[in-house]
Write an enzyme that holds these catalytic residues in place. Sequence first.
Site, PDB file in Angstrom:
ATOM      1  N   GLU A  48      25.659  71.991  43.494  1.00 42.31           N
ATOM      2  CA  GLU A  48      26.572  71.632  43.888  1.00 42.31           C
ATOM      3  C   GLU A  48      27.949  71.645  42.956  1.00 42.31           C
ATOM      4  OE1 GLU A  48      28.526  67.666  46.381  1.00 42.31           O
ATOM      5  OE2 GLU A  48      26.814  67.354  44.994  1.00 42.31           O
ATOM      6  N   LYS A 115      30.145  70.913  53.475  1.00 39.44           N
ATOM      7  CA  LYS A 115      29.214  69.793  53.462  1.00 39.44           C
ATOM      8  C   LYS A 115      29.811  68.782  54.697  1.00 39.44           C
ATOM      9  CE  LYS A 115      28.305  65.991  49.865  1.00 39.44           C
ATOM     10  NZ  LYS A 115      28.515  65.505  48.639  1.00 39.44           N
ATOM     11  N   CYS A 149      23.804  67.892  48.866  1.00 42.78           N
ATOM     12  CA  CYS A 149      23.847  66.550  48.073  1.00 42.78           C
ATOM     13  C   CYS A 149      23.678  65.401  49.262  1.00 42.78           C
ATOM     14  CB  CYS A 149      24.906  66.229  47.275  1.00 42.78           C
ATOM     15  SG  CYS A 149      24.540  65.048  45.941  1.00 42.78           S
TER      16      CYS A 149
END
Length: 263
Positions: A48, A115, A149
């Site tokens: 990331e 995300k 994540c």
Amino acid sequence: MRDLTPTQDLRLTLLQSELAWHDPAANRAHFERLLTAVGETDLVILPEMFTTGFSMDSATLAEPADGPTAAWMREQARRLGAVVTGSLIVRDADGQHRNRLLWATPDGELQHYDKRHLFRMAGEHEHYAPGEQRLVVTLKGWRIRPLICYDLRFPVWSRAQDDTDLLLYVANWPAPRRGHWNSLLPARAIENLCYVAAVNRLGSDGNGHPYAGDSQVLDFQGEPLIEAGAESGIFHTALSATALTAYRQRFPAQRDADTFRLD
């Protein structure tokens, strides 16, 4: 589950490394050196925000959606003959900043996933706009869903909806919560009857947060194929299409899954 399981094995390469804080050019040069030693593979996975570290300085660091890192990823994919993926800070056409995973193919195609779950404990939701769409990409017949994540903590968003053979997580997951990382990744593999690949970073960032790595690839029973631990470097494995199909036929728990709708 529909009979769409892959018929070819898939070769994965994970790059686990420290990151230079707020220095995209240095990080691109570093990963380019690593990529020269990769060899034959189908998919290369970077962490990331691999060009900057996990930063909230989006106003300064954001690149255009088709900026220098996107061009670099396309070039690396072309040179390797493999997909290259990882996330970076992007300024979208509407002016909003995104934590965006790019999926660059050897033929120059570029797809993306933004995300969905922004890490509020670091104020990410104050500096970035959340994604709203799932992305499922196909590679050698494998249906792959990339996530980023904090998305790992949300099983509904991670849930395979009859369309996923590999869940892929890129992360900057801090060392103090590595126990959560190492518990949730096998859970996602087991509950979705799919492989999981996860790439985290090493070292410390500009805010002093330490990262333990723990990049890994797990099979559909949560058993490790790769455990990188705290080692820096290049990690290879292959996912077995035959083993995945056989397990799903032998243990078809997906037939009893609950139906649901995401709002």
